[in-house]
Design an enzyme around this catalytic site. Structure first.
Site, PDB file in Angstrom:
ATOM      1  N   TYR A  75      -1.502  -0.959  10.537  1.00  0.00           N
ATOM      2  CA  TYR A  75      -1.650  -1.189   9.306  1.00  0.00           C
ATOM      3  C   TYR A  75      -0.540  -0.723   8.216  1.00  0.00           C
ATOM      4  O   TYR A  75       0.034  -1.463   7.595  1.00  0.00           O
ATOM      5  CB  TYR A  75      -2.954  -0.563   8.922  1.00  0.00           C
ATOM      6  N   SER A 128       0.837  -1.230  -0.136  1.00  0.00           N
ATOM      7  CA  SER A 128      -0.058   0.003   0.013  1.00  0.00           C
ATOM      8  C   SER A 128       0.854   1.103   0.077  1.00  0.00           C
ATOM      9  O   SER A 128       1.914   1.171   0.492  1.00  0.00           O
ATOM     10  CB  SER A 128      -0.925  -0.032   1.206  1.00  0.00           C
TER      11      SER A 128
END
Length: 267
Positions: free
Chosen positions: A156, A143
């Protein structure tokens, strides 16, 4: 219906919806047989049936919750034992937008297991056969928050930083052995990720990319030989420059004495 010769078997995790489902569609149309892995058996079977009908490929639904050690072990065994597997797409993952003040630490631990431990173990399961054959492709979904760490939940973001770093190491270890490693860094993408993460509004934001565009760009990047693909980054030179600076910094860490800026006496 497709009559392409088989490209081997592609295993796609998190395949029942969103990015994983688009990968399944595109890879089947490229001539891959599929093993599709997800928790939602109903969606998984429906997708497998549709793709098998539309493309003529063999599509196997593999129901598994990769956050469970027993289910993960079953998939690891499949990866080790199936000589027909030629591609692994590590897409399964969960996210959060909660800060350290509001996030549940047990949920954060579960995120680490799925986003890091499961991805690592599946990669280790498939890599030896790829090396022995001298070919194979591993696509790991990271990401942009793996770089822009302050944008979302810290655990995350850190988990996605791991995926990026792991990819660099895999490329160093496996590239000369015929194994292709691609790390994909999506930005905000219109999937159910945001519902689970607790911020559904992001799916309709102006900066949010469709899963179709994301995967099509990622596969184009794979075809072009990119090691790291960032579909939303408009100027590739930005990444090239940033990566070159990062690598150039490495040799400058190795010094036996602290920097003079700390004011320590040196003998």
């Amino acid at each position: 219906m497709s009559i392409q010769s088989s490209q081997g078997v592609a295993v796609v995790t998190g395949a029942s919806s969103g990015i994983g489902a688009v990968y399944a569609d595109r890879l089947a149309k490229r001539g891959y047989d599929l093993v599709l892995v997800a928790r939602n058996e109903e969606r998984l079977r429906a997708l497998a049936a549709r793709l098998a009908h539309e493309t003529g490929r063999s599509v196997e639904p593999f129901k598994a919750d990769l956050g469970r050690k027993d289910d993960l072990a079953r998939l690891e065994a499949r990866l080790r034992d199936d000589a027909g597997i030629t591609m692994l797409v590590n897409n399964a993952g969960i996210g959060s937008v909660a800060s350290i003040e509001t996030a549940n630490v047990d949920e954060m631990e579960a995120m680490i297991f799925l986003n890091i431990t499961a991805l690592t173990r599946l990669t280790y399961a498939v890599a030896p056969a790829f090396v022995a054959r001298g070919s194979g492709t591993i696509i790991n979904i990271s990401s942009v928050v793996g770089i822009a760490a302050e944008m979302l939940n810290g655990v995350y973001s850190a988990s996605k930083s791991y995926v990026l770093s792991f990819g660099h190491s895999l490329q160093k270890d496996l590239a000369e052995k015929g194994v292709r490693i691609q790390t994909v860094l999506p930005g905000a993408t219109a999937t159910e990720f945001w519902d689970v993460a607790g911020y559904a509004a992001q799916k309709t934001a102006s900066i949010t990319m469709s899963a179709t565009d994301l995967v099509d760009a990622a596969l184009a990047g794979l075809d072009q030989g990119e090691l790291v693909t960032i579909p939303g980054l408009q100027e590739s030179e930005d990444w090239t420059r940033w990566e070159a600076d990062r690598r150039a910094l490495g040799p400058r860490f190795g010094n036996a004495k602290p920097s003079p800026r700390y004011g320590l006496a040196t003998a």
